[in-house]
Scaffold this motif. Structure first.
Motif, short mmCIF file in Angstrom:
data_model
loop_
_atom_site.label_atom_id
_atom_site.label_comp_id
_atom_site.label_asym_id
_atom_site.label_seq_id
_atom_site.Cartn_x
_atom_site.Cartn_y
_atom_site.Cartn_z
N ARG A 1 0.58 -1.03 -0.41
CA ARG A 1 0.42 -0.22 0.37
C ARG A 1 1.13 1.26 -0.19
O ARG A 1 2.03 1.19 0.55
CB ARG A 1 -1.00 0.08 1.22
N ASP B 1 -4.63 7.37 0.53
CA ASP B 1 -5.94 6.46 0.72
C ASP B 1 -4.32 5.22 1.48
O ASP B 1 -5.02 3.83 1.69
CB ASP B 1 -6.40 6.15 -0.23
N GLN C 1 -8.33 0.41 5.18
CA GLN C 1 -8.29 -0.60 5.35
C GLN C 1 -9.49 -1.62 4.63
O GLN C 1 -8.71 -2.22 4.06
CB GLN C 1 -9.21 -0.98 7.08
N ASP C 2 -10.17 -1.11 4.10
CA ASP C 2 -11.06 -1.46 2.93
C ASP C 2 -10.70 -1.45 1.13
O ASP C 2 -11.26 -2.07 0.69
CB ASP C 2 -12.36 -1.73 3.02
N LYS C 3 -9.54 -1.27 1.09
CA LYS C 3 -9.12 -0.63 -0.29
C LYS C 3 -7.21 -1.61 0.10
O LYS C 3 -7.11 -2.97 0.39
CB LYS C 3 -8.51 0.89 -0.42
N ASP C 4 -6.72 -1.77 -1.80
CA ASP C 4 -5.55 -2.10 -1.63
C ASP C 4 -4.91 -1.58 -2.92
O ASP C 4 -5.47 -0.32 -3.03
CB ASP C 4 -6.13 -3.68 -2.04
N TRP D 1 -6.10 0.17 -5.83
CA TRP D 1 -6.83 1.11 -5.77
C TRP D 1 -5.73 2.04 -5.37
O TRP D 1 -5.44 3.62 -6.03
CB TRP D 1 -7.65 0.94 -4.09
N TYR E 1 -8.29 -8.33 -8.19
CA TYR E 1 -7.98 -6.91 -7.86
C TYR E 1 -7.83 -6.24 -8.33
O TYR E 1 -9.19 -5.30 -7.71
CB TYR E 1 -6.77 -6.72 -7.50
N ARG F 1 -12.68 -6.04 -8.49
CA ARG F 1 -13.42 -6.29 -7.56
C ARG F 1 -14.57 -5.40 -7.20
O ARG F 1 -14.29 -3.89 -7.47
CB ARG F 1 -12.20 -5.76 -5.63
N ASP G 1 -16.22 -5.47 -4.39
CA ASP G 1 -16.72 -5.13 -2.92
C ASP G 1 -15.71 -3.28 -2.40
O ASP G 1 -15.64 -3.64 -1.39
CB ASP G 1 -16.53 -6.37 -1.76
N ASN G 2 -15.02 -3.36 -2.93
CA ASN G 2 -13.60 -2.28 -2.34
C ASN G 2 -13.40 -1.35 -3.23
O ASN G 2 -12.68 0.15 -3.30
CB ASN G 2 -12.62 -2.64 -1.68
#
Length: 245
Positions: A114, A118, A122-125, A128, A229, A232, A234-235
């Motif tokens: 990371r 951002d 926490q909910d990103k990767d 992102w 990834y 996705r 969900d994020n």
């Protein structure tokens, strides 16, 4: 030599686009200082040979990315461009050699941690992180071979990076999507309870992706792969139109 090599790269990049888009095109190697109407086409194969010669000079003299300012031409960019020309001539081993040199240079590597604005969300990767406008030109973005610096407030900018505006759907246009009772179904007005504008930007749909890029490429064994990834939902890495309605 570094400046000349950078100019060779920029010219080679444009002739790569021209010849793949139109085939044989006029080859202009000298500055034109007065009106000219007697252009003639040069075969694309001849243009490729000239661009290869120029890029072979460039890779010898243009510095690495960690030795130039962000936005300047880099050695890795020259090698990557040259490898694409080698592929046009079916010089596969030469293309493999150059791209391997970029991989093993110690300057560029895949981002797997990371970083950026951002990094603590926490909910990103990392995918992102890579596509945040403010992260593109950071030194920690080690995947960037060549940066285009175009931001508000910088000299020579052309309105900044407007990816969301170019590629987002024009969902806020009145009458495009209606509710069962005929009212507008979506709005790009700021400050609403469901802040679509703040989340997705005010899209103009200037870029229309193909069905292949939107759907087909993500199908694995007959099923849509939502675990990739890059794909996705969900994020926030990937958004479908159905998610906005």
């Amino acid at each position: 030599n570094a400046l000349l090599g950078s100019a060779y790269f920029l010219r080679a990049y444009r002739y790569y686009c021209k010849t793949l888009g139109y085939g044989d095109v006029p080859l202009v190697l000298e500055e034109i200082t007065q009106p000219k109407t007697d252009f003639y086409s040069t075969t694309k194969e001849s243009i490729w040979k000239k661009m290869i010669k120029d890029l072979e000079f460039a890779v010898q003299h243009v510095p690495e990315a960690n030795e130039v300012n962000r936005g300047q031409v880099t050695k890795a960019a020259c090698k990557h461009m040259l490898s694409k020309y080698y592929l046009l001539e079916a010089r596969f081993d030469d293309a493999i050699r150059l791209t391997t040199e970029v991989i093993n240079s110690g300057v560029h590597k895949l981002n797997n941690e990371r970083f950026g604005s951002d990094a603590n969300v926490q909910d990103k990767d990392v995918v992102w992180d890579m596509f945040r406008v403010e992260n593109k030109s950071l030194a920690s973005n080690t995947e960037g071979l060549l940066m285009t610096i175009d931001r508000y407030g910088t000299e020579g900018n052309t309105s900044g990076v407007i990816s969301m505006r170019n590629s987002g759907p024009a969902f806020g246009q009145a009458g495009m999507i209606k509710t069962p009772d005929g009212a507008n179904g979506l709005s790009d007005t700021p400050g609403l309870e469901y802040g679509l504008l703040e989340m997705y930007g005010r899209g103009q749909a200037r870029i229309r992706p193909s069905g292949y890029s939107q759907r087909d490429v993500w199908i694995m064994n007959g099923e849509m792969d939502w675990t990739d990834y890059r794909h996705r939902t969900d994020n926030g890495n990937w958004v479908t139109m159905e998610m906005m309605v």
